[in-house]
Design a protein around this motif. Structure first.
Motif, PDB file in Angstrom:
ATOM      1  N   THR A   1      28.442  47.147  38.423  1.00  0.00           N
ATOM      2  CA  THR A   1      27.641  48.593  38.649  1.00  0.00           C
ATOM      3  C   THR A   1      26.216  48.761  38.192  1.00  0.00           C
ATOM      4  O   THR A   1      25.568  49.438  38.783  1.00  0.00           O
ATOM      5  CB  THR A   1      28.290  49.255  36.888  1.00  0.00           C
ATOM      6  N   LEU A   2      25.756  47.633  37.245  1.00  0.00           N
ATOM      7  CA  LEU A   2      24.236  47.734  37.317  1.00  0.00           C
ATOM      8  C   LEU A   2      23.529  47.552  38.748  1.00  0.00           C
ATOM      9  O   LEU A   2      22.590  47.870  39.071  1.00  0.00           O
ATOM     10  CB  LEU A   2      24.034  46.620  36.218  1.00  0.00           C
ATOM     11  N   ARG A   3      24.357  46.485  39.400  1.00  0.00           N
ATOM     12  CA  ARG A   3      23.592  46.157  40.792  1.00  0.00           C
ATOM     13  C   ARG A   3      23.778  47.332  41.655  1.00  0.00           C
ATOM     14  O   ARG A   3      22.925  47.317  42.639  1.00  0.00           O
ATOM     15  CB  ARG A   3      24.308  44.720  41.095  1.00  0.00           C
TER      16      ARG A   3
ATOM     17  N   GLY B   1      21.445  37.042  37.932  1.00  0.00           N
ATOM     18  CA  GLY B   1      21.514  36.636  36.624  1.00  0.00           C
ATOM     19  C   GLY B   1      21.273  37.461  35.396  1.00  0.00           C
ATOM     20  O   GLY B   1      21.877  37.841  34.295  1.00  0.00           O
ATOM     21  N   ASP B   2      20.313  38.408  35.622  1.00  0.00           N
ATOM     22  CA  ASP B   2      19.855  39.572  34.820  1.00  0.00           C
ATOM     23  C   ASP B   2      21.093  40.622  34.782  1.00  0.00           C
ATOM     24  O   ASP B   2      21.235  40.888  33.561  1.00  0.00           O
ATOM     25  CB  ASP B   2      18.674  40.215  35.399  1.00  0.00           C
ATOM     26  N   ALA B   3      21.710  40.925  36.039  1.00  0.00           N
ATOM     27  CA  ALA B   3      22.868  41.578  35.820  1.00  0.00           C
ATOM     28  C   ALA B   3      23.887  41.125  34.646  1.00  0.00           C
ATOM     29  O   ALA B   3      24.496  41.975  33.997  1.00  0.00           O
ATOM     30  CB  ALA B   3      23.510  41.729  37.275  1.00  0.00           C
TER      31      ALA B   3
ATOM     32  N   TRP C   1      15.110  49.764  32.114  1.00  0.00           N
ATOM     33  CA  TRP C   1      15.671  50.967  32.967  1.00  0.00           C
ATOM     34  C   TRP C   1      17.202  51.294  32.700  1.00  0.00           C
ATOM     35  O   TRP C   1      17.902  52.146  33.033  1.00  0.00           O
ATOM     36  CB  TRP C   1      15.606  50.787  34.443  1.00  0.00           C
ATOM     37  N   ILE C   2      17.776  50.245  32.022  1.00  0.00           N
ATOM     38  CA  ILE C   2      19.324  50.131  31.661  1.00  0.00           C
ATOM     39  C   ILE C   2      19.532  51.022  30.548  1.00  0.00           C
ATOM     40  O   ILE C   2      19.329  50.543  29.434  1.00  0.00           O
ATOM     41  CB  ILE C   2      19.692  48.693  31.491  1.00  0.00           C
ATOM     42  N   GLU C   3      20.478  52.065  30.787  1.00  0.00           N
ATOM     43  CA  GLU C   3      20.714  53.054  29.618  1.00  0.00           C
ATOM     44  C   GLU C   3      21.615  52.558  28.607  1.00  0.00           C
ATOM     45  O   GLU C   3      22.541  51.724  29.344  1.00  0.00           O
ATOM     46  CB  GLU C   3      21.371  54.371  30.177  1.00  0.00           C
ATOM     47  N   GLY C   4      21.168  52.800  27.217  1.00  0.00           N
ATOM     48  CA  GLY C   4      22.102  52.007  26.445  1.00  0.00           C
ATOM     49  C   GLY C   4      21.699  50.711  25.922  1.00  0.00           C
ATOM     50  O   GLY C   4      22.229  50.035  25.090  1.00  0.00           O
TER      51      GLY C   4
END
Length: 121
Positions: A74-76, A84-86, A109-112
């Motif tokens: 989902t993040l990607r 790796g970061d995902a 930028w990642i919510e939550g």
């Protein structure tokens, strides 16, 4: 707390005693991905390798589970992010852990997702 791989690498360096103290006081978890990223580095010195092996032997190692994989996908899909970061971010989100990283900009930028840079303390 979940340590990003870069924090583990910094902790292995001799000049970062304060960071090692911070880690010891908080006993954070680590992703299985960080195990591969750090110990798999081809230019590790013998001292760094020993530190990392000892560190991982006493750390809570979180496996890459299906919920983590799903969240990483989902993040990607939302934004360009390294694999790796995902996975690291997805692990922190899935287990509701604050991510300890020096690369705040990569994740803000990642919510939550709760972030902490121990070098700013």
């Amino acid at each position: 707390m979940l340590l990003d791989s870069n924090i583990i690498i910094y902790a292995a360096q001799p000049g970062n005693g304060g960071l090692r103290k911070f880690i010891a006081e908080h006993e954070p978890a680590v992703s299985a991905l960080s195990y591969v990223e750090t110990l798999g580095y081809h230019r590790l010195t013998e001292i760094e390798k020993q530190f990392l092996e000892e560190f991982f032997s006493i750390s809570l190692l979180i496996p890459i589970s299906q919920p983590v994989l799903d969240k990483a996908v989902t993040l990607r899909q939302i934004r360009r992010i390294s694999l790796g970061d995902a996975i690291i971010a997805a692990t922190a989100l899935t287990y509701n852990l604050k991510l300890v990283t020096r690369n705040i900009k990569d994740f803000q930028w990642i919510e939550g997702l709760q972030l902490l840079n121990p070098f700013d303390l």
